[in-house]
Design a protein around this motif. Structure first.
Motif, PDB file in Angstrom:
ATOM      1  N   ALA A  97      -6.702  -7.512   8.923  1.00  0.00           N
ATOM      2  CA  ALA A  97      -5.892  -6.934   7.849  1.00  0.00           C
ATOM      3  C   ALA A  97      -4.462  -6.686   8.333  1.00  0.00           C
ATOM      4  N   ASP A  98      -4.317  -6.166   9.541  1.00  0.00           N
ATOM      5  CA  ASP A  98      -2.983  -5.951  10.109  1.00  0.00           C
ATOM      6  C   ASP A  98      -2.248  -7.275  10.296  1.00  0.00           C
ATOM      7  N   TYR A  99      -2.959  -8.266  10.816  1.00  0.00           N
ATOM      8  CA  TYR A  99      -2.361  -9.587  11.043  1.00  0.00           C
ATOM      9  C   TYR A  99      -1.889 -10.208   9.731  1.00  0.00           C
ATOM     10  N   MET A 100      -2.739 -10.156   8.715  1.00  0.00           N
ATOM     11  CA  MET A 100      -2.377 -10.769   7.439  1.00  0.00           C
ATOM     12  C   MET A 100      -1.252  -9.998   6.744  1.00  0.00           C
ATOM     13  N   THR A 101      -1.172  -8.692   6.958  1.00  0.00           N
ATOM     14  CA  THR A 101      -0.076  -7.906   6.399  1.00  0.00           C
ATOM     15  C   THR A 101       1.228  -8.236   7.127  1.00  0.00           C
ATOM     16  N   GLU A 102       1.168  -8.356   8.453  1.00  0.00           N
ATOM     17  CA  GLU A 102       2.356  -8.723   9.238  1.00  0.00           C
ATOM     18  C   GLU A 102       2.855 -10.121   8.878  1.00  0.00           C
ATOM     19  N   GLN A 103       1.932 -11.037   8.604  1.00  0.00           N
ATOM     20  CA  GLN A 103       2.300 -12.404   8.253  1.00  0.00           C
ATOM     21  C   GLN A 103       2.707 -12.531   6.783  1.00  0.00           C
ATOM     22  N   ARG A 104       2.711 -11.412   6.093  1.00  0.00           N
ATOM     23  CA  ARG A 104       3.087 -11.340   4.678  1.00  0.00           C
ATOM     24  C   ARG A 104       2.173 -12.174   3.779  1.00  0.00           C
ATOM     25  N   LEU A 105       0.902 -12.174   4.122  1.00  0.00           N
ATOM     26  CA  LEU A 105      -0.102 -12.837   3.291  1.00  0.00           C
ATOM     27  C   LEU A 105      -0.744 -11.851   2.327  1.00  0.00           C
ATOM     28  N   LEU A 106      -0.810 -10.584   2.747  1.00  0.00           N
ATOM     29  CA  LEU A 106      -1.439  -9.541   1.938  1.00  0.00           C
ATOM     30  C   LEU A 106      -0.487  -8.375   1.734  1.00  0.00           C
ATOM     31  N   ASP A 107      -0.692  -7.678   0.638  1.00  0.00           N
ATOM     32  CA  ASP A 107      -0.035  -6.401   0.380  1.00  0.00           C
ATOM     33  C   ASP A 107      -1.112  -5.335   0.307  1.00  0.00           C
ATOM     34  N   LYS A 108      -0.798  -4.161   0.840  1.00  0.00           N
ATOM     35  CA  LYS A 108      -1.754  -3.059   0.769  1.00  0.00           C
ATOM     36  C   LYS A 108      -1.478  -2.264  -0.497  1.00  0.00           C
ATOM     37  N   THR A 109      -2.527  -2.027  -1.274  1.00  0.00           N
ATOM     38  CA  THR A 109      -2.388  -1.264  -2.514  1.00  0.00           C
ATOM     39  C   THR A 109      -2.461   0.227  -2.197  1.00  0.00           C
ATOM     40  N   PRO A 110      -2.019   1.087  -3.118  1.00  0.00           N
ATOM     41  CA  PRO A 110      -2.067   2.542  -2.868  1.00  0.00           C
ATOM     42  C   PRO A 110      -3.474   3.081  -2.621  1.00  0.00           C
ATOM     43  N   ASP A 111      -4.492   2.411  -3.158  1.00  0.00           N
ATOM     44  CA  ASP A 111      -5.864   2.902  -2.949  1.00  0.00           C
ATOM     45  C   ASP A 111      -6.491   2.380  -1.657  1.00  0.00           C
ATOM     46  N   GLY A 112      -5.716   1.701  -0.800  1.00  0.00           N
ATOM     47  CA  GLY A 112      -6.206   1.254   0.497  1.00  0.00           C
ATOM     48  C   GLY A 112      -6.824  -0.130   0.494  1.00  0.00           C
ATOM     49  N   ARG A 113      -6.806  -0.809  -0.629  1.00  0.00           N
ATOM     50  CA  ARG A 113      -7.334  -2.170  -0.702  1.00  0.00           C
ATOM     51  C   ARG A 113      -6.198  -3.148  -0.434  1.00  0.00           C
ATOM     52  N   TYR A 114      -6.520  -4.417  -0.350  1.00  0.00           N
ATOM     53  CA  TYR A 114      -5.519  -5.445  -0.083  1.00  0.00           C
ATOM     54  C   TYR A 114      -5.565  -6.496  -1.185  1.00  0.00           C
ATOM     55  N   ARG A 115      -4.394  -7.052  -1.492  1.00  0.00           N
ATOM     56  CA  ARG A 115      -4.317  -8.141  -2.475  1.00  0.00           C
ATOM     57  C   ARG A 115      -3.382  -9.201  -1.938  1.00  0.00           C
ATOM     58  N   LEU A 116      -3.525 -10.404  -2.489  1.00  0.00           N
ATOM     59  CA  LEU A 116      -2.654 -11.505  -2.063  1.00  0.00           C
ATOM     60  C   LEU A 116      -1.226 -11.230  -2.457  1.00  0.00           C
ATOM     61  N   ARG A 117      -0.337 -11.589  -1.581  1.00  0.00           N
ATOM     62  CA  ARG A 117       1.089 -11.438  -1.866  1.00  0.00           C
ATOM     63  C   ARG A 117       1.552 -12.629  -2.684  1.00  0.00           C
ATOM     64  N   HIS A 118       2.289 -12.367  -3.721  1.00  0.00           N
ATOM     65  CA  HIS A 118       2.752 -13.459  -4.597  1.00  0.00           C
ATOM     66  C   HIS A 118       4.182 -13.793  -4.334  1.00  0.00           C
TER      67      HIS A 118
END
Length: 114
Positions: A93-114
């Motif tokens: 999750a950290d790797y994908m967030t750093e690579q800008r593949l995912l965004d973290k939502t306020p409720d702690g879940r992750y979604r694809l970055r558009h």
């Protein structure tokens, strides 16, 4: 065949041998990092496929997705397997967030970055 040709052949063989030895040594030194990157890449692929069918993914879902994940280099018998899915899911999750593949939502879940 003269002495010069024989010496040239020996020198060429020595150069090629040194290059192959250096390449193999470098590959063995970076193998652990390469295997880790391969595993992260495969995990990211699984999460992206999951997110194409779902809106968000929780860390528990990522843990389930990466359980049993394996990776290896071509032409190598060395393989890497996820041994602690929960810890690997956090790292993924950290790797994908750093690579800008995912965004973290306020409720702690992750979604694809558009």
């Amino acid at each position: 065949m003269g002495k010069g040709e024989i010496l040239l052949g020996i020198a060429a063989f020595a150069v090629v041998t040194a290059i192959l030895y250096g390449w193999g040594l470098r590959r063995s030194m970076t193998q652990a990092d390469d295997l880790r990157r391969i595993l992260l890449s495969r995990g990211a692929g699984r999460v992206r496929r999951y997110l194409k069918q779902h809106d968000t993914v929780a860390l528990q879902d990522m843990t389930r997705l990466v359980t049993g994940l394996r990776g290896g280099q071509p032409w190598s018998r060395h393989r890497i397997t996820v041994s602690d899915p929960a810890a690997f899911a956090r790292e993924l999750a950290d790797y994908m967030t750093e690579q800008r593949l995912l965004d973290k939502t306020p409720d702690g879940r992750y979604r694809l970055r558009h």
